[in-house]
Each structure stands twice: as structure tokens, then as C-alpha cells.
Design an enzyme around this catalytic site. Structure first.
Site, PDB file in Angstrom:
ATOM      1  N   SER A  30      39.439  23.856  24.812  1.00  0.00           N
ATOM      2  CA  SER A  30      38.718  24.186  26.034  1.00  0.00           C
ATOM      3  C   SER A  30      37.817  23.016  26.400  1.00  0.00           C
ATOM      4  O   SER A  30      37.518  22.156  25.551  1.00  0.00           O
ATOM      5  CB  SER A  30      37.864  25.447  25.820  1.00  0.00           C
ATOM      6  OG  SER A  30      36.967  25.654  26.889  1.00  0.00           O
ATOM      7  N   TYR A  80      31.412  30.840  21.256  1.00  0.00           N
ATOM      8  CA  TYR A  80      32.728  30.327  21.665  1.00  0.00           C
ATOM      9  C   TYR A  80      32.746  28.810  21.572  1.00  0.00           C
ATOM     10  O   TYR A  80      33.708  28.214  21.071  1.00  0.00           O
ATOM     11  CB  TYR A  80      33.037  30.794  23.085  1.00  0.00           C
ATOM     12  CG  TYR A  80      34.393  30.371  23.591  1.00  0.00           C
ATOM     13  CD1 TYR A  80      35.559  30.985  23.129  1.00  0.00           C
ATOM     14  CD2 TYR A  80      34.536  29.356  24.540  1.00  0.00           C
ATOM     15  CE1 TYR A  80      36.815  30.608  23.589  1.00  0.00           C
ATOM     16  CE2 TYR A  80      35.779  28.973  25.008  1.00  0.00           C
ATOM     17  CZ  TYR A  80      36.918  29.599  24.529  1.00  0.00           C
ATOM     18  OH  TYR A  80      38.155  29.208  24.989  1.00  0.00           O
TER      19      TYR A  80
END
Length: 292
Positions: free
Chosen positions: A145, A158
């Protein structure tokens, strides 16, 4: 060292195992690779997703829960049986996020985040590497990501899981430099998927019921996660990641990392230019986490 050639034909036994195929990036990638001639083994976590996935006609379907070590071992053995012990590629896609300020994220919540995004992914990667070392090599795609190299407020758990994934991948790439296995990072930014819905569900499970000085911020965050509005600027469909995954699989010598979406490419550039405190200020503005 690995070949410098630029393209690679698909072979009849090019089987690709993909985690997290129930929706979003995993499903879009499974569809595209299936259309392009790959033997796709699609995994799903919830039993109720199987009947819907079977309609796509993939090569195989396996239930897989990355938070469960036994489930991973069983799924891998089933994948070997389906593929006649010829798995060419693994796409580690399955992951989720627990939104919230780190001071509100309990140890239990963080462990839960890492069970899937890091520990389960690492275990599956280990199994794939050991297989590929004795079966003419292969390729492992890690779905990271923009938050795997850029931190943002209220995404700390995250962030940490994706930073860890990138660190593990970079290290193992060095360790496998003289072996016929390629490790590749895909780095999406904003993508249309079920990620926001799932993030909200995890917020409700782990964060919502405790007192917090971020209460007003969480209210605004919840509105963003649950709003049925047009996607944010620069958001791409899941198919954009699927196309990059296909490119990484087809390349004779894939890139080390593939930034996807404008924000990811921009942050790759500006993090090399800005002093740390300037970058912090920009990220506070971008993530909306500086106000309470």
C-alpha cells in the site's frame, strides 16, 4: 543473478494462488489472470462466498483464514494437490485495516491486525518459497500500500502491518537474489473495494466502545467510511491493480516495486525531497488526523 529479458510466455502449468478473492483486488486479479490463461486458485475466508466465486469458473477454490496457522497449512496442501505440485506464483492480497489512533489500539487489536496482514502472509510466503526452491523457481507478489512506506494518522495499525510486510519482502529479496524466485511489491493507493466497509466494521469491533479524546475525529472518520458518495480524487478501480499484477507476472525480470495510483507515485517522489517535519505536516493535513 536473474535474467534481464523483458517478457515471459504463459505456460500450461502456470498456476497462481491468490489470497482474499471474495471481492476487490483479489477478485479482479483472479478474473483477469483467468481470462489470460493462468490456472487461478482463488481463496476465500467465509464459507458463504464460495457459491458466488464458483460462478467465475476458476481452476480451483480453497478456504483460507490467514489468522489461523492450521488453515494456512491445509490450504497450501490443497493448492499443491490441485496444481499437481506446480504452483508458479503466489499473490498475497488478503489484508484489512483497523482504523483508530494508536493510543486507542489495544495490544489484542494490534495482534489481530498482524495475524492476517503479517504473520499469516509470512507463513504462506515461507511455504511458497520452499516449494519454489525445488520446483524451478516462481514469483511472489505482495500487495502492500502507499501506507507501506508513508504513515498517516489514524491508520497506525494498518501502517505498521504494511511497513512490516515491506521490510520482510525487501529482506527476503536479498536472501533470494541468487535463486530463481522474484519477490515483487505492489503499492496501491486509493482503490474502489470493500476496504472502507471492512475498516468501519473493525472500528466498531475494536475502538468504538471505549472513551477517547479523538471522539470528534472518529465521528468524522465514520462519516467518511460509511458515506455512499463518489470516490475520492485519484481513486482507481480494483482492475487497475489486477493489470499491474498481470504485468509483474508476465515480465521476465519484474520491477522490485510497482507504485499504483497518483498519490502513491507522488509520495514516492516527495518523501525524498522534503525534510521529515515538513513531510509530517503534509501528512497530517492529508490524513485529517491532526485535529481532535
Amino acid at each position: 543473478m536473474k535474467s534481464m529479458q523483458s517478457s515471459r510466455p504463459i505456460r500450461p502449468y502456470d498456476t497462481v494462488l491468490i489470497s482474499g478473492c471474495s471481492s476487490g483486488i483479489g477478485l479482479a486479479t483472479a478474473e483477469l489472470l483467468h481470462q489470460q490463461g493462468y490456472q487461478v486458485i482463488a481463496t476465500y475466508r467465509k464459507t458463504e462466498d464460495l457459491s458466488r466465486l464458483e460462478a467465475y469458473g476458476f481452476f480451483g477454490y480453497i478456504q483460507l483464514d490467514l489468522a489461523d496457522s492450521n488453515s494456512i497449512n491445509q490450504a497450501w496442501q490443497k493448492a499443491l494437490e490441485l496444481s499437481n505440485h506446480k504452483i508458479y506464483a503466489l499473490f498475497n492480497n488478503a489484508a484489512f485495516g483497523i482504523p483508530g489512533a494508536l493510543e486507542d489500539v489495544s495490544r489484542e487489536a494490534l495482534e489481530n491486525q498482524f495475524q492476517t496482514n503479517v504473520f499469516g502472509t509470512h507463513q504462506l510466503t515461507q511455504l511458497a518459497v520452499k516449494h519454489m526452491l525445488v520446483h524451478s523457481g516462481g514469483r511472489i507478489l505482495q500487495n502492500s500500500s502507499v501506507l507501506g512506506f508513508i504513515p498517516m494518522s489514524l491508520r497506525g495499525s494498518y501502517n505498521a502491518s504494511k511497513f512490516a510486510l515491506e521490510g520482510l519482502t525487501a529482506t527476503q529479496r536479498l536472501e533470494l537474489a541468487n535463486d530463481p524466485i522474484d519477490l515483487v511489491l505492489l503499492q496501491p493507493g486509493p482503490i474502489i473495494s470493500q476496504f472502507r466497509y471492512n475498516a468501519h466494521q473493525n472500528y466498531l469491533k475494536w475502538i468504538a466502545d471505549q472513551p477517547s479524546r479523538y471522539e470528534a475525529t472518529y465521528h468524522n472518520m465514520t462519516n467518511r467510511l460509511t458515506a455512499e458518495t463518489a470516490p475520492a480524487p485519484f481513486t482507481l478501480p480494483a482492475e487497475a491493480v489486477a493489470e499491474v499484477a498481470l504485468k509483474a507476472l508476465r515480465a521476465k525480470r519484474p520491477k522490485v516495486q510497482y507504485p499504483i495510483t497518483v498519490p502513491t507515485k507522488v509520495f514516492h517522489f516527495i518523501r525524498r525531497l522534503l525534510p521529515a517535519r515538513w513531510l509530517d505536516y503534509l501528512l497530517i493535513l492529508a490524513s485529517g488526523g491532526g485535529k481532535r
